[in-house]
Design a protein around this motif. Structure first.
Motif, PDB file in Angstrom:
ATOM      1  N   VAL A  70      22.787 -54.947 -19.942  1.00  0.00           N
ATOM      2  CA  VAL A  70      23.569 -55.484 -21.056  1.00  0.00           C
ATOM      3  C   VAL A  70      23.954 -54.314 -21.958  1.00  0.00           C
ATOM      4  O   VAL A  70      23.127 -53.450 -22.242  1.00  0.00           O
ATOM      5  N   THR A  71      25.203 -54.312 -22.383  1.00  0.00           N
ATOM      6  CA  THR A  71      25.681 -53.264 -23.291  1.00  0.00           C
ATOM      7  C   THR A  71      26.191 -53.925 -24.561  1.00  0.00           C
ATOM      8  O   THR A  71      26.984 -54.863 -24.507  1.00  0.00           O
ATOM      9  N   THR A  72      25.709 -53.415 -25.686  1.00  0.00           N
ATOM     10  CA  THR A  72      26.191 -53.868 -26.990  1.00  0.00           C
ATOM     11  C   THR A  72      26.987 -52.724 -27.621  1.00  0.00           C
ATOM     12  O   THR A  72      27.015 -51.602 -27.093  1.00  0.00           O
ATOM     13  N   LEU A  73      27.585 -52.988 -28.751  1.00  0.00           N
ATOM     14  CA  LEU A  73      28.350 -51.959 -29.441  1.00  0.00           C
ATOM     15  C   LEU A  73      27.482 -50.744 -29.774  1.00  0.00           C
ATOM     16  O   LEU A  73      27.952 -49.606 -29.740  1.00  0.00           O
ATOM     17  N   GLU A  74      26.206 -50.976 -30.059  1.00  0.00           N
ATOM     18  CA  GLU A  74      25.306 -49.859 -30.354  1.00  0.00           C
ATOM     19  C   GLU A  74      25.213 -48.876 -29.191  1.00  0.00           C
ATOM     20  O   GLU A  74      24.968 -47.693 -29.397  1.00  0.00           O
ATOM     21  N   GLY A  75      25.426 -49.353 -27.975  1.00  0.00           N
ATOM     22  CA  GLY A  75      25.373 -48.500 -26.794  1.00  0.00           C
ATOM     23  C   GLY A  75      26.669 -47.758 -26.505  1.00  0.00           C
ATOM     24  O   GLY A  75      26.733 -46.975 -25.560  1.00  0.00           O
ATOM     25  N   LEU A  76      27.691 -48.012 -27.305  1.00  0.00           N
ATOM     26  CA  LEU A  76      29.008 -47.387 -27.103  1.00  0.00           C
ATOM     27  C   LEU A  76      29.493 -46.738 -28.394  1.00  0.00           C
ATOM     28  O   LEU A  76      30.682 -46.742 -28.700  1.00  0.00           O
ATOM     29  N   GLN A  77      28.575 -46.175 -29.141  1.00  0.00           N
ATOM     30  CA  GLN A  77      28.848 -45.722 -30.499  1.00  0.00           C
ATOM     31  C   GLN A  77      30.015 -44.756 -30.623  1.00  0.00           C
ATOM     32  O   GLN A  77      30.872 -44.920 -31.487  1.00  0.00           O
ATOM     33  N   ASP A  78      30.085 -43.752 -29.761  1.00  0.00           N
ATOM     34  CA  ASP A  78      31.147 -42.747 -29.884  1.00  0.00           C
ATOM     35  C   ASP A  78      32.526 -43.352 -29.612  1.00  0.00           C
ATOM     36  O   ASP A  78      33.471 -43.127 -30.368  1.00  0.00           O
ATOM     37  N   GLU A  79      32.625 -44.121 -28.534  1.00  0.00           N
ATOM     38  CA  GLU A  79      33.897 -44.771 -28.217  1.00  0.00           C
ATOM     39  C   GLU A  79      34.283 -45.765 -29.302  1.00  0.00           C
ATOM     40  O   GLU A  79      35.451 -45.856 -29.682  1.00  0.00           O
ATOM     41  N   ALA A  80      33.309 -46.513 -29.763  1.00  0.00           N
ATOM     42  CA  ALA A  80      33.565 -47.525 -30.795  1.00  0.00           C
ATOM     43  C   ALA A  80      34.059 -46.868 -32.071  1.00  0.00           C
ATOM     44  O   ALA A  80      34.992 -47.357 -32.718  1.00  0.00           O
ATOM     45  N   GLU A  81      33.463 -45.750 -32.424  1.00  0.00           N
ATOM     46  CA  GLU A  81      33.880 -45.045 -33.636  1.00  0.00           C
ATOM     47  C   GLU A  81      35.312 -44.527 -33.501  1.00  0.00           C
ATOM     48  O   GLU A  81      36.114 -44.632 -34.432  1.00  0.00           O
ATOM     49  N   ALA A  82      35.647 -44.014 -32.329  1.00  0.00           N
ATOM     50  CA  ALA A  82      37.002 -43.488 -32.110  1.00  0.00           C
ATOM     51  C   ALA A  82      38.033 -44.599 -32.262  1.00  0.00           C
ATOM     52  O   ALA A  82      39.047 -44.428 -32.947  1.00  0.00           O
ATOM     53  N   PHE A  83      37.791 -45.752 -31.656  1.00  0.00           N
ATOM     54  CA  PHE A  83      38.739 -46.849 -31.784  1.00  0.00           C
ATOM     55  C   PHE A  83      38.704 -47.425 -33.197  1.00  0.00           C
ATOM     56  O   PHE A  83      39.741 -47.787 -33.754  1.00  0.00           O
ATOM     57  N   GLY A  84      37.537 -47.510 -33.798  1.00  0.00           N
ATOM     58  CA  GLY A  84      37.417 -48.012 -35.167  1.00  0.00           C
ATOM     59  C   GLY A  84      38.244 -47.196 -36.147  1.00  0.00           C
ATOM     60  O   GLY A  84      38.848 -47.741 -37.079  1.00  0.00           O
ATOM     61  N   MET A  85      38.303 -45.888 -35.936  1.00  0.00           N
ATOM     62  CA  MET A  85      39.131 -45.026 -36.787  1.00  0.00           C
ATOM     63  C   MET A  85      40.608 -45.365 -36.616  1.00  0.00           C
ATOM     64  O   MET A  85      41.369 -45.336 -37.584  1.00  0.00           O
ATOM     65  N   MET A  86      41.006 -45.707 -35.403  1.00  0.00           N
ATOM     66  CA  MET A  86      42.399 -46.104 -35.175  1.00  0.00           C
ATOM     67  C   MET A  86      42.702 -47.432 -35.863  1.00  0.00           C
ATOM     68  O   MET A  86      43.787 -47.603 -36.416  1.00  0.00           O
ATOM     69  N   LEU A  87      41.755 -48.356 -35.822  1.00  0.00           N
ATOM     70  CA  LEU A  87      41.934 -49.621 -36.542  1.00  0.00           C
ATOM     71  C   LEU A  87      42.164 -49.350 -38.024  1.00  0.00           C
ATOM     72  O   LEU A  87      43.078 -49.894 -38.640  1.00  0.00           O
ATOM     73  N   ALA A  88      41.312 -48.496 -38.578  1.00  0.00           N
ATOM     74  CA  ALA A  88      41.419 -48.193 -40.008  1.00  0.00           C
ATOM     75  C   ALA A  88      42.745 -47.498 -40.327  1.00  0.00           C
ATOM     76  O   ALA A  88      43.392 -47.815 -41.333  1.00  0.00           O
ATOM     77  N   SER A  89      43.171 -46.592 -39.459  1.00  0.00           N
ATOM     78  CA  SER A  89      44.417 -45.869 -39.728  1.00  0.00           C
ATOM     79  C   SER A  89      45.638 -46.777 -39.666  1.00  0.00           C
ATOM     80  O   SER A  89      46.672 -46.469 -40.245  1.00  0.00           O
ATOM     81  N   GLU A  90      45.515 -47.904 -38.992  1.00  0.00           N
ATOM     82  CA  GLU A  90      46.618 -48.865 -38.906  1.00  0.00           C
ATOM     83  C   GLU A  90      46.455 -50.007 -39.915  1.00  0.00           C
ATOM     84  O   GLU A  90      47.193 -50.984 -39.863  1.00  0.00           O
ATOM     85  N   GLY A  91      45.476 -49.885 -40.813  1.00  0.00           N
ATOM     86  CA  GLY A  91      45.264 -50.910 -41.826  1.00  0.00           C
ATOM     87  C   GLY A  91      44.725 -52.209 -41.270  1.00  0.00           C
ATOM     88  O   GLY A  91      44.927 -53.270 -41.855  1.00  0.00           O
ATOM     89  N   ALA A  92      44.022 -52.141 -40.137  1.00  0.00           N
ATOM     90  CA  ALA A  92      43.555 -53.358 -39.462  1.00  0.00           C
ATOM     91  C   ALA A  92      42.057 -53.579 -39.600  1.00  0.00           C
ATOM     92  O   ALA A  92      41.513 -54.438 -38.929  1.00  0.00           O
ATOM     93  N   GLU A  93      41.393 -52.825 -40.487  1.00  0.00           N
ATOM     94  CA  GLU A  93      39.949 -52.996 -40.591  1.00  0.00           C
ATOM     95  C   GLU A  93      39.565 -54.168 -41.486  1.00  0.00           C
ATOM     96  O   GLU A  93      38.575 -54.815 -41.268  1.00  0.00           O
ATOM     97  N   GLN A  94      40.332 -54.462 -42.503  1.00  0.00           N
ATOM     98  CA  GLN A  94      40.114 -55.585 -43.418  1.00  0.00           C
ATOM     99  C   GLN A  94      38.621 -55.796 -43.677  1.00  0.00           C
ATOM    100  O   GLN A  94      37.939 -54.887 -44.049  1.00  0.00           O
ATOM    101  N   CYS A  95      38.110 -57.003 -43.436  1.00  0.00           N
ATOM    102  CA  CYS A  95      36.692 -57.265 -43.733  1.00  0.00           C
ATOM    103  C   CYS A  95      35.776 -56.690 -42.668  1.00  0.00           C
ATOM    104  O   CYS A  95      34.619 -56.403 -42.928  1.00  0.00           O
ATOM    105  N   GLY A  96      36.256 -56.545 -41.437  1.00  0.00           N
ATOM    106  CA  GLY A  96      35.476 -55.938 -40.369  1.00  0.00           C
ATOM    107  C   GLY A  96      34.540 -56.870 -39.632  1.00  0.00           C
ATOM    108  O   GLY A  96      33.886 -56.452 -38.676  1.00  0.00           O
TER     109      GLY A  96
END
Length: 152
Positions: A70-96
């Protein structure tokens, strides 16, 4: 009931109730990225990977992952952070609140689809609900992320 499961590469063995959901099991183990927003398998917030396949953990019994990975977001931290930064740069992070489930599905999609159309992206993510963004910022971030060369 005894289970043995690998969560983010770590072997865990437990005695669980037969009716415990994977969502509750993971939350009890401290994986707080796994969230629940509906209790009806309709929002996508609880998405995790079981044997590299995206599943809704609120609708899977924990006993079904016995002997599996089983893989959770905690197990994909680097990839998740990279995509999360793209979400934020597009104004799509909102409440999260929806972000963990969305990110899990986008990372999975990156592995499964090559050069998807907007319609393919929307179809792949149709089970991910967001109550804040209106989805356009998310779509821009996803398209940007999906167009990157190499592995996710």
């Amino acid at each position: 009931m005894k289970i043995k499961v690998w969560v983010n590469g770590k072997l865990v063995q437990d005695d669980i109730a037969p009716d415990m959901t994977l969502f509750n099991y993971l939350r009890d183990k401290g994986y707080k990225s796994v969230k629940c927003g509906c209790d009806t398998s309709n929002c996508g917030l609880c998405t995790v990977w079981v044997e590299e396949k995206a599943v809704l953990s609120c609708s899977v019994l924990a006993m079904r992952v016995d002997g599996k990975h089983v893989t959770t977001l905690e197990g994909l931290q680097d990839e998740a952070e990279a995509f999360g930064m793209m979400l934020a740069s597009e104004g799509a992070e909102q409440c999260g609140y929806c972000s963990p489930g969305l990110i899990m599905n986008v990372l999975r999609m990156k592995r499964e689809l090559k050069n998807p159309t907007d319609e393919e992206i929307k179809a792949y993510l149709s089970g991910n609900l967001c109550r804040c963004t209106g989805y356009m910022g998310q779509l821009r971030a996803i398209k940007k992320y999906m167009s990157q060369n190499g592995e996710a």
